[in-house]
Motif scaffolding. Structure first.
Motif, short mmCIF file in Angstrom:
data_model
loop_
_atom_site.label_atom_id
_atom_site.label_comp_id
_atom_site.label_asym_id
_atom_site.label_seq_id
_atom_site.Cartn_x
_atom_site.Cartn_y
_atom_site.Cartn_z
N ALA A 87 0.83 -1.16 0.07
CA ALA A 87 -0.10 -0.17 -0.13
C ALA A 87 1.01 1.11 0.24
O ALA A 87 0.59 2.06 -0.65
N LYS A 88 1.85 1.28 0.78
CA LYS A 88 2.78 2.33 0.89
C LYS A 88 3.49 2.53 -0.67
O LYS A 88 3.47 3.89 -1.12
N LEU A 89 3.89 1.52 -1.34
CA LEU A 89 4.71 1.51 -2.49
C LEU A 89 3.37 2.04 -3.44
O LEU A 89 3.90 3.27 -4.38
N GLN A 90 2.21 1.72 -3.39
CA GLN A 90 1.23 2.21 -4.39
C GLN A 90 0.92 3.60 -4.13
O GLN A 90 0.63 4.52 -5.19
N MET A 91 0.88 4.15 -2.87
CA MET A 91 0.68 5.63 -2.53
C MET A 91 2.03 6.50 -3.17
O MET A 91 1.33 7.49 -3.64
N ILE A 92 2.96 6.03 -2.95
CA ILE A 92 4.25 6.69 -3.56
C ILE A 92 4.04 6.76 -4.95
O ILE A 92 4.21 7.90 -5.33
N ILE A 93 3.68 5.84 -5.74
CA ILE A 93 3.58 6.08 -7.19
C ILE A 93 2.45 6.84 -7.41
O ILE A 93 2.62 7.57 -8.44
N MET A 94 1.38 6.87 -6.90
CA MET A 94 0.19 7.73 -7.14
C MET A 94 0.37 9.08 -6.96
O MET A 94 0.33 10.04 -7.65
N PHE A 95 1.27 9.26 -5.74
CA PHE A 95 1.60 10.63 -5.64
C PHE A 95 2.65 11.27 -6.62
O PHE A 95 2.83 12.49 -6.58
N MET A 96 3.67 10.36 -7.15
CA MET A 96 4.53 10.68 -8.03
C MET A 96 3.81 10.96 -9.41
O MET A 96 4.09 12.01 -9.81
N ILE A 97 2.79 10.20 -9.87
CA ILE A 97 1.99 10.56 -10.91
C ILE A 97 1.25 11.73 -10.75
O ILE A 97 1.22 12.55 -11.74
N ASN A 98 0.59 12.18 -9.59
CA ASN A 98 -0.21 13.40 -9.44
C ASN A 98 0.60 14.36 -9.61
O ASN A 98 0.42 15.65 -9.96
N ALA A 99 1.91 14.40 -8.80
CA ALA A 99 2.90 15.71 -8.72
C ALA A 99 3.29 15.80 -10.00
O ALA A 99 3.45 17.07 -10.51
N SER A 100 3.66 14.78 -10.82
CA SER A 100 4.34 15.00 -12.26
C SER A 100 2.95 15.63 -13.17
O SER A 100 3.36 16.62 -13.93
N THR A 101 1.82 15.30 -13.13
CA THR A 101 1.04 15.90 -13.82
C THR A 101 0.57 17.34 -13.36
O THR A 101 0.48 18.04 -14.38
N ALA A 102 0.67 17.55 -12.10
CA ALA A 102 0.38 18.98 -11.55
C ALA A 102 1.48 19.72 -12.08
O ALA A 102 1.30 20.97 -12.48
N LEU A 103 2.42 19.40 -11.83
CA LEU A 103 3.87 20.28 -12.15
C LEU A 103 3.85 20.51 -13.54
O LEU A 103 4.01 21.72 -14.18
N ALA A 104 3.53 19.68 -14.60
CA ALA A 104 3.80 19.75 -16.00
C ALA A 104 2.34 20.65 -16.53
O ALA A 104 2.59 21.55 -17.18
N ALA A 105 1.38 20.35 -15.90
CA ALA A 105 0.31 21.23 -16.45
C ALA A 105 0.30 22.72 -15.88
O ALA A 105 0.19 23.67 -16.63
N ILE A 106 1.02 22.88 -14.80
CA ILE A 106 1.18 24.27 -14.20
C ILE A 106 2.16 25.08 -15.06
O ILE A 106 1.87 26.21 -15.40
#
Length: 187
Positions: A87-106
């Protein structure tokens, strides 16, 4: 997964920015004429674009573990990891995906607005290229050529059948039947 989500977020953000700037150019020009900075004038457009770009990843994060069990977590569980570690591994992956999407969109949104509204507070819609990319123009020309060739070949085939039908009528008339009807073969 990281690049796919990032590109999708950027495309949604840029599409929204360009569409909103064109549709609401009067509002942006009014803000600019009353002395607003280019960031103040475009803030509602940027906010809406970022909301639309991040909506799919936020929705995906809200159902992880409840409705869907992602592949990374499933693989870790099948590999022998504990549930907590998976679960921790999946949370890290999902936060990485969300952070990269947010940063690129901004970054894409801010850069697009910097190009569209220049440093002197003028809306520059001439910088938006609405023409199709050259790849799509070549594709359309090639498809048009193929369609034109098929239409020409179809006309030639129809012309051959028409000439053949005219020759059959001439043979019947030459056989002595003036009405254009065929004579029975065994009669």
């Amino acid at each position: 997964m990281l690049c796919g989500g990032t590109i999708s977020g950027m495309v949604v953000a840029l599409s929204s920015v360009l569409k909103e700037v064109v549709e609401n150019k009067d509002k942006v020009e009014t803000y600019l004429s009353f002395g607003a900075s280019r960031f103040e004038a475009c803030k509602p457009i940027a906010t809406e674009a970022l909301r639309l770009a991040l909506l799919p990843t936020i929705n995906q994060m809200s159902v992880i573990g409840l409705i869907s069990i992602p592949g990374m977590m499933t693989g870790a569980l099948l590999g022998g990891s504990s549930l907590e570690q998976a679960a921790k591994l999946q949370m890290i992956i999902m936060f990485m995906i969300n952070a990269s999407t947010a940063l690129a969109a901004i970054v894409a949104t801010v850069l697009a607005l910097l190009v569209i509204v220049d440093g002197e507070g003028r809306l520059r819609l001439d910088r938006i290229d609405s023409d199709e990319a050259w790849v799509w123009q070549v594709r359309d020309r090639a498809i048009g050529g193929v369609v034109h060739g098929i239409e020409g070949a179809g006309k030639n085939v129809i012309g051959l059948f028409r000439r053949r039908g005219d020759n059959d009528k001439a043979d019947v008339v030459a056989a002595g039947n003036q009405d254009g009807e065929r004579q029975p073969l065994l009669g």
